[in-house]
Write a protein that holds these residues in place. Structure first.
Motif, PDB file in Angstrom:
ATOM      1  N   ALA A 220       0.822  -1.216   0.000  1.00 51.11           N
ATOM      2  CA  ALA A 220       0.000   0.000   0.000  1.00 51.11           C
ATOM      3  C   ALA A 220       0.857   1.268   0.000  1.00 51.11           C
ATOM      4  O   ALA A 220       0.581   2.204  -0.752  1.00 51.11           O
ATOM      5  CB  ALA A 220      -0.925   0.001   1.216  1.00 51.11           C
TER       6      ALA A 220
ATOM      7  N   THR B 182      -4.272  -1.316  -3.118  1.00 46.91           N
ATOM      8  CA  THR B 182      -5.406  -1.048  -2.236  1.00 46.91           C
ATOM      9  C   THR B 182      -5.465  -2.088  -1.118  1.00 46.91           C
ATOM     10  O   THR B 182      -5.085  -3.242  -1.300  1.00 46.91           O
ATOM     11  CB  THR B 182      -6.735  -1.068  -3.010  1.00 46.91           C
TER      12      THR B 182
ATOM     13  N   SER C 112      -8.087  -3.918   0.997  1.00 46.32           N
ATOM     14  CA  SER C 112      -9.511  -4.240   1.105  1.00 46.32           C
ATOM     15  C   SER C 112      -9.831  -4.688   2.529  1.00 46.32           C
ATOM     16  O   SER C 112      -8.939  -5.005   3.313  1.00 46.32           O
ATOM     17  CB  SER C 112      -9.868  -5.356   0.120  1.00 46.32           C
TER      18      SER C 112
END
Length: 126
Positions: free
Chosen positions: A92, A98, A100
């Motif tokens: 990240a 991303t 999640s």
């Protein structure tokens, strides 16, 4: 003669902290291999990142030997699972990947498992 309980706990906590710092360093090898993969094979960039990865693994190997002298192997090896969490953090922060909710839940499951296993007390050296 055995050391007092406070000294044993303090020593173990320091060793666990050292282990986790070492595992953070170990996780950098994955970053370096990903960065090496962005370059043509045997190009200067590839060789630089690949050499960095080998260097990180060498530091990790020496550190790992020191850690397993001080902790039961089962505890030390169980803690290696935190590299999954470091992978999420590095992905990240460095590569814009991303995070999640599934990754967060998975990371929490890993973390809880490591903490439960490491604090269970089984296999502790006297």
């Amino acid at each position: 003669m055995t050391r007092p309980l406070a000294a044993r706990v303090s020593g173990r906590a320091g060793t666990l902290l050292s282990l986790h710092l070492l595992l953070a360093v170990f996780s950098l090898s994955g970053i370096m291999s990903k960065l090496a993969a962005r370059h043509a094979f045997m190009s200067p960039g590839f060789l630089l990142w690949y050499a960095g990865m080998v260097g990180v693994l060498a530091v990790y190997a020496v550190g790992w030997q020191q850690v397993i002298k001080r902790l039961p192997l089962t505890v030390a090896y169980a803690n290696r699972a935190v590299t999954v969490i470091w992978g999420i953090v590095w992905g990240a922060s460095l590569f814009g990947e991303t995070i999640s909710w599934q990754k967060v839940v998975g990371a929490l499951v890993v973390l809880v498992g490591v903490v439960l296993y490491s604090t269970a007390g089984g296999g502790e050296r006297p």
